[in-house]
Design an enzyme around this catalytic site. Structure first.
Site, PDB file in Angstrom:
ATOM      1  N   LYS A 123     -11.187  14.955  58.551  1.00  0.00           N
ATOM      2  CA  LYS A 123     -10.770  13.964  59.554  1.00  0.00           C
ATOM      3  C   LYS A 123     -10.596  12.585  58.915  1.00  0.00           C
ATOM      4  CE  LYS A 123     -13.389  11.244  62.925  1.00  0.00           C
ATOM      5  NZ  LYS A 123     -13.909  10.208  62.098  1.00  0.00           N
ATOM      6  N   ASN A 124     -11.570  12.150  58.146  1.00  0.00           N
ATOM      7  CA  ASN A 124     -11.515  10.767  57.665  1.00  0.00           C
ATOM      8  C   ASN A 124     -10.489  10.558  56.547  1.00  0.00           C
ATOM      9  OD1 ASN A 124     -13.270   9.986  59.631  1.00  0.00           O
ATOM     10  ND2 ASN A 124     -15.092   9.974  58.311  1.00  0.00           N
ATOM     11  N   ARG A 158     -11.351   4.012  66.117  1.00  0.00           N
ATOM     12  CA  ARG A 158     -11.696   3.142  65.012  1.00  0.00           C
ATOM     13  C   ARG A 158     -10.639   3.124  63.900  1.00  0.00           C
ATOM     14  NH1 ARG A 158     -14.607  -1.142  63.797  1.00  0.00           N
ATOM     15  NH2 ARG A 158     -15.139  -1.182  61.621  1.00  0.00           N
ATOM     16  N   CYS A 208     -16.508   5.291  67.928  1.00  0.00           N
ATOM     17  CA  CYS A 208     -17.896   5.626  68.250  1.00  0.00           C
ATOM     18  C   CYS A 208     -18.739   4.359  68.335  1.00  0.00           C
ATOM     19  CB  CYS A 208     -18.489   6.516  67.165  1.00  0.00           C
ATOM     20  SG  CYS A 208     -17.992   8.226  67.294  1.00  0.00           S
ATOM     21  N   ARG A 253     -19.322  -3.236  64.330  1.00  0.00           N
ATOM     22  CA  ARG A 253     -18.454  -2.674  63.275  1.00  0.00           C
ATOM     23  C   ARG A 253     -17.440  -3.731  62.856  1.00  0.00           C
ATOM     24  NH1 ARG A 253     -17.389   3.679  64.550  1.00  0.00           N
ATOM     25  NH2 ARG A 253     -16.830   3.625  62.362  1.00  0.00           N
ATOM     26  N   PRO A 254     -17.902  -4.726  62.084  1.00  0.00           N
ATOM     27  CA  PRO A 254     -17.014  -5.818  61.684  1.00  0.00           C
ATOM     28  C   PRO A 254     -15.914  -5.334  60.738  1.00  0.00           C
ATOM     29  CG  PRO A 254     -19.125  -5.985  60.535  1.00  0.00           C
ATOM     30  CD  PRO A 254     -19.251  -4.851  61.512  1.00  0.00           C
ATOM     31  N   ILE A 255     -14.809  -6.113  60.668  1.00  0.00           N
ATOM     32  CA  ILE A 255     -13.742  -5.768  59.697  1.00  0.00           C
ATOM     33  C   ILE A 255     -13.437  -6.966  58.787  1.00  0.00           C
ATOM     34  CG2 ILE A 255     -12.666  -3.887  61.015  1.00  0.00           C
ATOM     35  CD1 ILE A 255     -10.509  -5.895  61.889  1.00  0.00           C
ATOM     36  N   ASP A 256     -14.483  -7.785  58.563  1.00  0.00           N
ATOM     37  CA  ASP A 256     -14.288  -8.979  57.741  1.00  0.00           C
ATOM     38  C   ASP A 256     -13.821  -8.635  56.316  1.00  0.00           C
ATOM     39  OD1 ASP A 256     -17.122  -7.989  57.879  1.00  0.00           O
ATOM     40  OD2 ASP A 256     -17.310  -9.286  56.132  1.00  0.00           O
ATOM     41  N   GLN A 257     -14.268  -7.500  55.770  1.00  0.00           N
ATOM     42  CA  GLN A 257     -13.881  -7.160  54.385  1.00  0.00           C
ATOM     43  C   GLN A 257     -12.413  -6.726  54.323  1.00  0.00           C
ATOM     44  OE1 GLN A 257     -16.003  -7.710  51.657  1.00  0.00           O
ATOM     45  NE2 GLN A 257     -17.059  -8.698  53.356  1.00  0.00           N
ATOM     46  N   ILE A 264     -26.464   2.531  57.029  1.00  0.00           N
ATOM     47  CA  ILE A 264     -25.047   2.177  57.244  1.00  0.00           C
ATOM     48  C   ILE A 264     -24.811   1.646  58.662  1.00  0.00           C
ATOM     49  CG2 ILE A 264     -22.649   2.975  57.069  1.00  0.00           C
ATOM     50  CD1 ILE A 264     -24.077   3.394  54.414  1.00  0.00           C
ATOM     51  N   ARG A 303     -12.768  14.523  69.129  1.00  0.00           N
ATOM     52  CA  ARG A 303     -12.101  13.581  68.234  1.00  0.00           C
ATOM     53  C   ARG A 303     -12.152  14.051  66.784  1.00  0.00           C
ATOM     54  NH1 ARG A 303     -15.215   9.050  67.727  1.00  0.00           N
ATOM     55  NH2 ARG A 303     -13.908   8.835  65.919  1.00  0.00           N
TER      56      ARG A 303
HETATM   57  N1  EPU Z   1     -18.777  -3.344  57.234  1.00  0.00           N
HETATM   58  C1  EPU Z   1     -18.753  -4.714  57.281  1.00  0.00           C
HETATM   59  N2  EPU Z   1     -17.546  -5.343  57.190  1.00  0.00           N
HETATM   60  C2  EPU Z   1     -16.379  -4.656  57.051  1.00  0.00           C
HETATM   61  C3  EPU Z   1     -16.418  -3.258  57.017  1.00  0.00           C
HETATM   62  C4  EPU Z   1     -17.622  -2.611  57.101  1.00  0.00           C
HETATM   63  O1  EPU Z   1     -19.799  -5.345  57.395  1.00  0.00           O
HETATM   64  O2  EPU Z   1     -15.322  -5.300  56.972  1.00  0.00           O
HETATM   65  C5  EPU Z   1     -20.074  -2.641  57.291  1.00  0.00           C
HETATM   66  C6  EPU Z   1     -20.174  -1.717  58.504  1.00  0.00           C
HETATM   67  O3  EPU Z   1     -20.635  -2.424  59.633  1.00  0.00           O
HETATM   68  C7  EPU Z   1     -21.162  -0.676  57.999  1.00  0.00           C
HETATM   69  C8  EPU Z   1     -20.852  -0.575  56.496  1.00  0.00           C
HETATM   70  O4  EPU Z   1     -20.157  -1.772  56.173  1.00  0.00           O
HETATM   71  O5  EPU Z   1     -22.466  -1.146  58.142  1.00  0.00           O
HETATM   72  C9  EPU Z   1     -19.986   0.599  56.089  1.00  0.00           C
HETATM   73  O6  EPU Z   1     -18.815   0.634  56.895  1.00  0.00           O
HETATM   74  P1  EPU Z   1     -17.476   1.348  56.396  1.00  0.00           P
HETATM   75  O7  EPU Z   1     -16.408   0.332  56.407  1.00  0.00           O
HETATM   76  O8  EPU Z   1     -17.733   2.088  55.136  1.00  0.00           O
HETATM   77  O9  EPU Z   1     -17.230   2.380  57.590  1.00  0.00           O
HETATM   78  P2  EPU Z   1     -15.862   2.715  58.287  1.00  0.00           P
HETATM   79  O10 EPU Z   1     -14.775   2.736  57.294  1.00  0.00           O
HETATM   80  O11 EPU Z   1     -15.676   1.907  59.512  1.00  0.00           O
HETATM   81  C10 EPU Z   1     -15.974   5.267  57.818  1.00  0.00           C
HETATM   82  C11 EPU Z   1     -15.928   6.517  58.650  1.00  0.00           C
HETATM   83  C12 EPU Z   1     -17.232   6.687  59.407  1.00  0.00           C
HETATM   84  C13 EPU Z   1     -18.383   6.727  58.389  1.00  0.00           C
HETATM   85  C14 EPU Z   1     -18.351   5.479  57.499  1.00  0.00           C
HETATM   86  C15 EPU Z   1     -19.396   5.506  56.400  1.00  0.00           C
HETATM   87  C16 EPU Z   1     -13.595   6.657  59.189  1.00  0.00           C
HETATM   88  C17 EPU Z   1     -12.537   6.570  60.219  1.00  0.00           C
HETATM   89  N3  EPU Z   1     -14.834   6.411  59.595  1.00  0.00           N
HETATM   90  O12 EPU Z   1     -16.148   4.205  58.747  1.00  0.00           O
HETATM   91  O13 EPU Z   1     -17.131   7.951  60.030  1.00  0.00           O
HETATM   92  O14 EPU Z   1     -19.611   6.800  59.073  1.00  0.00           O
HETATM   93  O15 EPU Z   1     -17.056   5.356  56.888  1.00  0.00           O
HETATM   94  O16 EPU Z   1     -19.216   6.617  55.576  1.00  0.00           O
HETATM   95  O17 EPU Z   1     -13.327   6.983  58.043  1.00  0.00           O
HETATM   96  C18 EPU Z   1     -17.619   9.601  61.576  1.00  0.00           C
HETATM   97  O18 EPU Z   1     -16.763  10.291  61.009  1.00  0.00           O
HETATM   98  O19 EPU Z   1     -18.407  10.057  62.447  1.00  0.00           O
HETATM   99  C19 EPU Z   1     -17.724   8.195  61.235  1.00  0.00           C
HETATM  100  C20 EPU Z   1     -18.356   7.306  61.983  1.00  0.00           C
END
Ligand code: EPU
Length: 419
Positions: free
Chosen positions: A22-23, A93, A117, A122-126, A328, A398
């Site tokens: 999925k991811n 997401r 979820c 779930r910030p996207i600052d990075q 995480i 999903r």
């Molecule tokens: N984070 C920030 N700023 C950012 C991005 C992330 O602070 O700009 C923090 C998040 O809040 C979190 C950590 O960094 O604490 C890691 O977040 P990451 O960006 O790695 O997660 P993501 O890309 O939003 C993906 C998967 C998630 C999985 C995580 C960790 C997708 C669509 N989602 O999320 O999958 O838990 O990586 O491996 O790829 C799931 O499949 O059930 C799921 C939640």
């Protein structure tokens, strides 16, 4: 309203085939927006997030043709819009990948701020830091995010935290940028390698994916005319491996990449489960009551957060007291309250949960609070004495293809019922 009704306990036995990840799929589908051509993607999981993404692509002008249940052909030659359908993008997401992809293709992207979820903030600052480093102007207003730039220029970007989403989004935005972009402290998950392999197959020049330094040499265009097969889903594979243990069963998991499952295999052996494996098949079986373990979730190759709830089910019925530290996501222990309704003895505070192992669980009505929580509750229902009813199935649909059919083939008594 739909619910899953499960009668337990059943020791699961047999073989299960793993679907595409999925991811990886939810990044590869938007990546097709960067291609001025046609491409074919195989081994796509047939799940609602993938279908939603294909709808979005059609809205943006792509031609999407399903060639089978798991194969799609996407023609992105006529992308005519850089504004994603905002209501749909707010629903999940992974819609954030549209920002990188549309910015790369059209120089502009407007996307509804992503939902998904409820795992805490779930910030996207990075992601934004990366787009700005490439020269984009990013604004957030009225629940939408807009990124614009005439011509993206390569840069070196150091990620302050390891983020799967930000690493992939910056890869998407920089594939067609001028010069060589370097992402430092990049995430290393298998789906990052898969996205890089997909883009390279379509004509990109990305090196180092799977390590913490990724170099993207910008190319003029991606031409497509190629076929790509999505990597197997390591989280789905792990869910079935842990189901063998929780249900006191014996399962052969086929079509997986066992290298991606090493952190889980180590933990299953540590708690007393049995594992044998070769490159693409893993056999997991229960032979005696499992014992406690301590776990900390970490970015790959650490123990994955997306298998934490499923492991939690095994620890809830293991002998002794186990501790899980979730590093995480802030709100990934909601499922423990549901497991407690089934007789588990779990308490949590902040990022740490304590599992006092009980001999067995019993059936109860429970709610899937997120995708992986839903999978964990199915495992719990199959292992528990009596009838379990699981509500909120949209979370589960999903991310897992045919989940109840796959469990039924292993012997589970599980039915989807409309109330
Ligand atoms: N984070 C920030 N700023 C950012 C991005 C992330 O602070 O700009 C923090 C998040 O809040 C979190 C950590 O960094 O604490 C890691 O977040 P990451 O960006 O790695 O997660 P993501 O890309 O939003 C993906 C998967 C998630 C999985 C995580 C960790 C997708 C669509 N989602 O999320 O999958 O838990 O990586 O491996 O790829 C799931 O499949 O059930 C799921 C939640």
């Amino acid at each position: 309203m739909e619910k899953l009704v499960i009668s337990g306990p059943t020791p699961l036995k047999g073989e299960v085939e793993i679907s595409g990840a999925k991811n990886a799929a939810v990044a590869i589908i938007p990546a097709t927006l960067l291609i001025e051509g046609v491409c074919k993607i195989e081994n796509l999981p047939n799940i609602s997030d993938v279908k939603l993404y294909c709808e979005i692509l059609e809205h943006l002008g792509a031609k999407v043709t399903w060639l089978g249940k798991n194969t799609v052909e996407i023609d992105s030659r006529k992308i005519n819009c850089s504004t994603a359908p905002l209501e749909i993008t707010r629903k999940f997401r992974a819609s954030y990948y549209l920002i990188g992809a549309l910015l790369g293709r059209c120089g502009r992207a407007e996307v509804g701020l992503p939902g998904g979820c409820n795992l805490g903030p779930r910030p996207i600052d990075q992601h934004i830091k990366g787009f700005e480093a490439l020269g984009a102007k990013v604004t957030v207003s009225n629940g939408n995010i807009t990124a614009e730039c005439e011509k993206l220029k390569a840069n070196s970007i150091y990620m302050d935290i390891v983020s799967v989403g930000a690493t992939m989004n910056i890869m998407l935005a920089s594939v067609l940028a001028e010069g060589t972009t370097v992402i430092d402290n990049a995430a290393k998950e298998p789906h990052i390698v898969d996205l890089a392999n997909f883009l390279n197959t379509m004509g990109a020049d990305i090196r180092g994916a799977g390590t913490d330094v990724i170099k993207i040499n910008g190319v003029e265009k991606l031409t497509g005319n190629a076929t790509y097969s999505v990597v197997p889903d390591q989280i789905e594979a792990g869910t079935f491996m842990l189901s063998a243990i929780a249900s006191k069963g014996d399962i052969i998991v086929k079509n997986c990449i066992t290298k991606h499952l090493e952190p889980l295999i180590a933990k299953i052996i540590e708690i007393g489960g049995n594992v044998e494996y070769n490159e693409d098949t893993v056999h997991v079986w229960w032979s005696k009551r499992t014992t406690k373990a301590n776990i900390k979730t970490l970015p790959y190759p650490g123990f994955p957060t997306d298998l934490q709830p499923q492991m939690g089910v095994c620890l809830a019925i293991s002998n002794g007291t186990s501790i899980i530290n979730e590093s995480i996501w802030n709100s990934r222990f909601q499922y423990t309250e549901e497991l407690n309704k089934m007789g588990a003895n779990i308490s949590f505070s902040g990022q740490t949960a304590v599992f006092d192992g009980v001999e067995f669980l019993y059936g109860a009505p429970v709610y899937a609070t997120d995708l992986r929580a839903g999978a964990a509750l199915i495992m719990a229902g199959i292992s528990a004495n009596g009838t379990t009813e699981i509500y909120n199935l949209s979370h589960i649909d999903r991310g897992y293809e045919n989940i109840e059919e796959k469990f039924r083939k292993l012997g589970a008594k599980i039915e989807r019922v409309t109330e």
